[in-house]
Design a protein around this motif. Structure first.
Motif, PDB file in Angstrom:
ATOM      1  N   PRO A 131       0.808  -1.228   0.000  1.00  0.00           N
ATOM      2  CA  PRO A 131       0.000   0.000   0.000  1.00  0.00           C
ATOM      3  C   PRO A 131       0.840   1.275   0.000  1.00  0.00           C
ATOM      4  O   PRO A 131       1.904   1.341   0.630  1.00  0.00           O
ATOM      5  N   GLY A 132       0.347   2.271  -0.732  1.00  0.00           N
ATOM      6  CA  GLY A 132       0.951   3.601  -0.715  1.00  0.00           C
ATOM      7  C   GLY A 132       2.390   3.643  -1.167  1.00  0.00           C
ATOM      8  O   GLY A 132       3.164   4.498  -0.719  1.00  0.00           O
ATOM      9  N   ALA A 133       2.779   2.740  -2.054  1.00  0.00           N
ATOM     10  CA  ALA A 133       4.185   2.640  -2.443  1.00  0.00           C
ATOM     11  C   ALA A 133       4.460   3.325  -3.773  1.00  0.00           C
ATOM     12  O   ALA A 133       3.607   3.415  -4.646  1.00  0.00           O
ATOM     13  N   ARG A 134       5.672   3.806  -3.912  1.00  0.00           N
ATOM     14  CA  ARG A 134       6.177   4.279  -5.196  1.00  0.00           C
ATOM     15  C   ARG A 134       7.502   3.573  -5.457  1.00  0.00           C
ATOM     16  O   ARG A 134       8.178   3.125  -4.518  1.00  0.00           O
ATOM     17  N   THR A 135       7.868   3.454  -6.697  1.00  0.00           N
ATOM     18  CA  THR A 135       9.105   2.758  -7.031  1.00  0.00           C
ATOM     19  C   THR A 135      10.305   3.662  -6.760  1.00  0.00           C
ATOM     20  O   THR A 135      10.190   4.893  -6.682  1.00  0.00           O
ATOM     21  N   LEU A 176      10.336  -0.892  -3.994  1.00  0.00           N
ATOM     22  CA  LEU A 176       9.225  -0.029  -3.624  1.00  0.00           C
ATOM     23  C   LEU A 176       9.509   0.658  -2.295  1.00  0.00           C
ATOM     24  O   LEU A 176      10.155   0.090  -1.411  1.00  0.00           O
ATOM     25  N   VAL A 177       8.998   1.891  -2.176  1.00  0.00           N
ATOM     26  CA  VAL A 177       9.197   2.697  -0.977  1.00  0.00           C
ATOM     27  C   VAL A 177       7.833   3.181  -0.492  1.00  0.00           C
ATOM     28  O   VAL A 177       7.064   3.743  -1.275  1.00  0.00           O
ATOM     29  N   ASN A 178       7.531   2.944   0.783  1.00  0.00           N
ATOM     30  CA  ASN A 178       6.341   3.551   1.373  1.00  0.00           C
ATOM     31  C   ASN A 178       6.653   3.972   2.807  1.00  0.00           C
ATOM     32  O   ASN A 178       7.814   3.924   3.244  1.00  0.00           O
ATOM     33  N   ALA A 179       5.638   4.378   3.554  1.00  0.00           N
ATOM     34  CA  ALA A 179       5.858   4.887   4.907  1.00  0.00           C
ATOM     35  C   ALA A 179       6.416   3.827   5.842  1.00  0.00           C
ATOM     36  O   ALA A 179       7.032   4.157   6.867  1.00  0.00           O
ATOM     37  N   ASP A 180       6.211   2.551   5.518  1.00  0.00           N
ATOM     38  CA  ASP A 180       6.685   1.469   6.377  1.00  0.00           C
ATOM     39  C   ASP A 180       8.111   1.040   6.086  1.00  0.00           C
ATOM     40  O   ASP A 180       8.729   0.353   6.900  1.00  0.00           O
TER      41      ASP A 180
END
Length: 241
Positions: A131-135, A176-180
Motif C-alpha cells: 500500500p501507498g508505495a512508489r518505485t 518499492l518505498v512507502n511509509a513502512d
C-alpha cells in the motif's frame, strides 16, 4: 508459513494460500472477470500484463507472465512445460512464501496458475499490493533519491543477499518505498543461493546501471561521489552485520 493448496483447473493447476483465500478459481486470473464485479482498480498495461484487483484477500496485483525482447515476437506469453512444479508462476509463489516466512519485505503471494498449451504453458501470479508505495525509479524522477534513501536501499539489498536471495532483475522499478519501509518485488527467475561475492556484486552492478538509466546520475557528480558510495557502504556494513 502459507497454507499452500493445489487445485486442478482447465488445462493446468492453481496454487494458492488457503490462509488468505478459502478457494481460488480461474476467474481470479481474468481482469475481465474482476471488471465485471467492479473490482478491477487499474490495468496500466506494459510487458508484465499487470492489473490491480480488489480480491477477498485484499487489494492485489495480478501479473500475466510475458517474455521480453526479440523472443517475445515468437513466443509471446508461452514457456516450455517441464512439470507443474517447475513453472515460473509456481516457483515465484513458493520463493515469495519462503521469503515472507523469513521476514523479508516482499509482497505476500496469494495464488499462482499455469495453463497448458500442448508442450508449452502460460502463467499468472497474484500477490498482495504494497500500500501507498512508489518505485525507487519514481523517487529518482521526483528528486527524492537522497543519501538517506541510498543508504536504506543498500541495507535492503544486503538483507536479501545475506539470506542468499539472488534477484534476477534487480532494478529501480522493482524496489518499492512507502511509509513502512522498502520492499523488493518481482522475483521471476529468482533463486536462493550461497551468498558468494561474484553474483552479489553483479546484482549491485545491475542496480547501479538501472539507477543511472532512470536519471540518478543526471545533474552533476552527486551520484558517483555521494549517493552510490553511500549505498555501497551501507550495503557492506549491513551484509557484515
Amino acid at each position: 508459513m502459507t497454507d499452500q493448496r493445489v487445485t486442478e483447473a482447465a488445462g493446468g493447476t492453481i496454487l494458492f494460500d488457503a490462509g488468505r483465500a478459502a478457494q481460488v478459481d480461474a476467474d481470479w486470473f481474468s481482469p475481465e472477470a474482476w471488471a465485471g464485479r467492479g473490482a478491477l482498480r487499474s490495468q496500466p498495461g506494459g510487458r508484465g500484463g499487470v492489473s490491480i484487483i480488489d480480491t477477498p484477500a485484499g487489494e492485489a496485483v495480478l501479473r500475466h507472465y510475458r517474455r521480453g525482447g526479440m523472443v517475445a515476437r515468437l513466443l509471446g506469453d508461452r514457456y516450455l512445460f517441464t512439470g507443474a512444479g517447475r513453472t515460473r508462476s509456481s516457483r515465484e509463489f513458493r520463493l515469495l512464501a519462503e521469503l515472507a516466512h523469513r521476514g523479508l519485505p516482499v509482497p505476500p503471494p496469494v495464488a499462482a496458475r499455469h495453463v497448458r498449451h500442448g508442450l508449452r504453458y502460460s502463467a499468472d501470479l497474484i500477490t498482495l499490493r504494497i500500500p501507498g508505495a512508489r518505485t525507487l525509479a519514481e523517487c529518482v524522477a521526483q528528486g527524492a533519491f537522497n543519501e538517506a534513501l541510498a543508504r536504506r536501499t543498500g541495507q535492503l539489498v544486503a538483507r536479501f543477499h545475506r539470506e542468499g536471495v539472488r534477484h534476477a532483475d534487480l532494478n529501480a522499478h522493482n524496489i518499492l518505498v512507502n511509509a513502512d519501509g522498502l520492499f523488493l518485488i518481482d522475483f521471476d527467475r529468482g533463486r536462493l543461493r550461497t551468498p558468494r561475492f561474484g553474483w552479489r556484486r553483479g546484482n549491485l552492478a545491475r542496480l547501479k546501471r538501472s539507477l543511472v538509466k532512470v536519471g540518478a546520475a543526471e545533474g552533476g557528480s552527486m551520484f558517483e561521489e555521494v549517493l552510490w558510495p553511500a549505498l555501497q557502504q551501507a550495503y557492506d556494513e549491513a551484509f557484515r552485520a
